[in-house]
Design a protein around this motif. Structure first.
Motif, short mmCIF file in Angstrom:
data_model
loop_
_atom_site.label_atom_id
_atom_site.label_comp_id
_atom_site.label_asym_id
_atom_site.label_seq_id
_atom_site.Cartn_x
_atom_site.Cartn_y
_atom_site.Cartn_z
N PRO A 56 -8.99 3.69 6.91
CA PRO A 56 -9.22 2.67 5.87
C PRO A 56 -9.08 3.23 4.46
O PRO A 56 -9.60 4.31 4.16
CB PRO A 56 -10.65 2.20 6.15
N GLU A 57 -8.36 2.51 3.64
CA GLU A 57 -8.19 2.89 2.24
C GLU A 57 -9.54 2.89 1.55
O GLU A 57 -10.30 1.93 1.60
CB GLU A 57 -7.26 1.89 1.55
N GLY A 58 -9.87 4.00 0.90
CA GLY A 58 -11.12 4.10 0.16
C GLY A 58 -12.31 4.52 0.99
O GLY A 58 -13.39 4.77 0.45
N ALA A 59 -12.17 4.61 2.32
CA ALA A 59 -13.26 5.03 3.19
C ALA A 59 -12.76 6.11 4.16
O ALA A 59 -13.19 6.17 5.30
CB ALA A 59 -13.83 3.84 3.95
N GLU A 60 -11.88 6.95 3.66
CA GLU A 60 -11.26 7.94 4.52
C GLU A 60 -12.29 8.94 5.08
O GLU A 60 -12.25 9.29 6.26
CB GLU A 60 -10.18 8.70 3.75
N GLU A 98 -1.26 15.16 2.77
CA GLU A 98 -1.62 16.34 1.99
C GLU A 98 -2.77 16.03 1.04
O GLU A 98 -3.65 16.87 0.82
CB GLU A 98 -0.40 16.86 1.24
N GLU A 99 -2.78 14.84 0.48
CA GLU A 99 -3.89 14.44 -0.40
C GLU A 99 -5.17 14.25 0.41
O GLU A 99 -6.26 14.65 -0.02
CB GLU A 99 -3.53 13.15 -1.14
N LEU A 100 -5.07 13.65 1.59
CA LEU A 100 -6.22 13.51 2.47
C LEU A 100 -6.79 14.89 2.80
O LEU A 100 -8.01 15.10 2.75
CB LEU A 100 -5.81 12.79 3.76
N THR A 109 -24.40 8.15 1.80
CA THR A 109 -25.22 7.04 1.34
C THR A 109 -25.38 6.03 2.49
O THR A 109 -24.64 6.10 3.48
CB THR A 109 -24.56 6.34 0.16
N PRO A 110 -26.32 5.08 2.36
CA PRO A 110 -26.43 4.05 3.40
C PRO A 110 -25.12 3.31 3.66
O PRO A 110 -24.80 2.99 4.81
CB PRO A 110 -27.52 3.13 2.86
N ASP A 111 -24.33 3.03 2.63
CA ASP A 111 -23.03 2.37 2.83
C ASP A 111 -22.12 3.23 3.70
O ASP A 111 -21.47 2.73 4.63
CB ASP A 111 -22.34 2.10 1.49
N ALA A 112 -22.07 4.54 3.41
CA ALA A 112 -21.22 5.43 4.19
C ALA A 112 -21.78 5.62 5.61
O ALA A 112 -21.02 5.69 6.57
CB ALA A 112 -21.10 6.78 3.50
N LEU A 113 -23.10 5.70 5.74
CA LEU A 113 -23.70 5.79 7.07
C LEU A 113 -23.33 4.58 7.92
O LEU A 113 -23.02 4.71 9.10
CB LEU A 113 -25.22 5.89 6.95
N ALA A 162 0.83 -1.19 0.00
CA ALA A 162 0.00 0.00 0.00
C ALA A 162 0.87 1.24 0.00
O ALA A 162 2.02 1.23 0.45
CB ALA A 162 -0.91 -0.01 1.23
N ALA A 163 0.33 2.33 -0.54
CA ALA A 163 1.06 3.59 -0.56
C ALA A 163 1.42 3.98 0.86
O ALA A 163 0.63 3.82 1.79
CB ALA A 163 0.21 4.67 -1.20
N PRO A 164 2.62 4.48 1.08
CA PRO A 164 3.04 4.85 2.44
C PRO A 164 2.20 5.98 2.99
O PRO A 164 1.79 6.89 2.27
CB PRO A 164 4.50 5.27 2.25
N ARG A 165 1.94 5.93 4.27
CA ARG A 165 1.17 6.99 4.93
C ARG A 165 2.15 8.09 5.35
O ARG A 165 2.48 8.23 6.53
CB ARG A 165 0.41 6.41 6.12
N ASP A 166 2.61 8.85 4.37
CA ASP A 166 3.62 9.87 4.61
C ASP A 166 3.02 11.26 4.41
O ASP A 166 1.80 11.43 4.35
CB ASP A 166 4.81 9.65 3.68
N ASP A 167 3.88 12.27 4.32
CA ASP A 167 3.41 13.64 4.15
C ASP A 167 2.55 13.78 2.90
O ASP A 167 1.53 14.49 2.90
CB ASP A 167 4.59 14.61 4.05
#
Length: 208
Positions: A98-102, A56-58, A172-176, A47-52
């Protein structure tokens, strides 16, 4: 019957929180890949490193949404500090995001930060995420229509939470389900019940 409208859409177009004020520059995240590792043979997918750059993208993708969450539910003067608290938690616990559910993770954390803020009377970051959250105080909602506020007051905190996350944050219900820690079926049922109860309360409320 109108749904709770979003009065902050124009006034909170961008978050004033700066990424440099949240994550330390040059910090090395735990679990980063070893650049001197053995590259022979089939390399595993890493997985991509959780770095600066990750942070910044988050921030670029979600800081405004987090800021608006607080503008809608707390004093505007507190919203910037509260949003910074959430992003600080995201940096400190970056391996847990979580990747994809930030964004769902950020909203869930925002609920705990807001609940702590209301209990303590000042912004306070969350260390350990509790099992449930209570970020509910209709008196602080950014609503222009008092009839809508009164209808929401008549609902349970859980119903209000479901309706506002759906109406204001557009979840959405999934996100809820991800934000509230329940199943997709449970989110569907809870949202349906909340809408039904709001319709009943709205029908019984006096017209101005």
């Amino acid at each position: 019957m109108p749904s709770p409208s979003d009065p902050s859409a124009d006034t909170a177009a961008a978050s004033p929180v700066a990424p440099a004020a949240v994550a330390p520059s040059g910090a090395t995240p735990s679990g980063a890949a070893d650049s001197d590792g053995d590259l022979s043979g089939a390399a595993p997918v890493v997985a991509a490193p959780r770095d600066d750059a990750w942070f910044e993208e988050l921030f670029r993708m979600h800081a405004t949404s987090v800021y608006r969450y607080f503008v809608r539910r707390a004093a505007r003067d507190d919203a910037e500090d509260l949003a910074a608290d959430v992003l600080t938690v995201a940096w400190r616990r970056r391996d847990d995001v979580p990747e994809g559910a930030e964004l769902s993770w950020l909203y869930r954390t925002a609920g705990f930060v807001l609940a702590n803020h209301r209990r303590k009377g000042r912004p306070m970051p969350v260390g350990d995420v509790p099992e449930s959250m209570d970020d509910d105080d209709p008196a602080t909602y950014a609503l222009a229509d008092e009839r809508v506020r009164e209808a929401l007051v008549a609902l349970s905190p859980r119903d209000r939470q479901m309706l506002l996350l759906n109406a204001w944050e557009g979840l959405t219900p999934d996100a809820l389900a991800a934000v509230l820690g329940i199943s997709r079926g449970g989110a569907d049922a809870a949202l349906s019940r909340a809408r039904s109860r709001l319709r009943e309360v709205w029908a019984d409320s006096p017209r101005s």
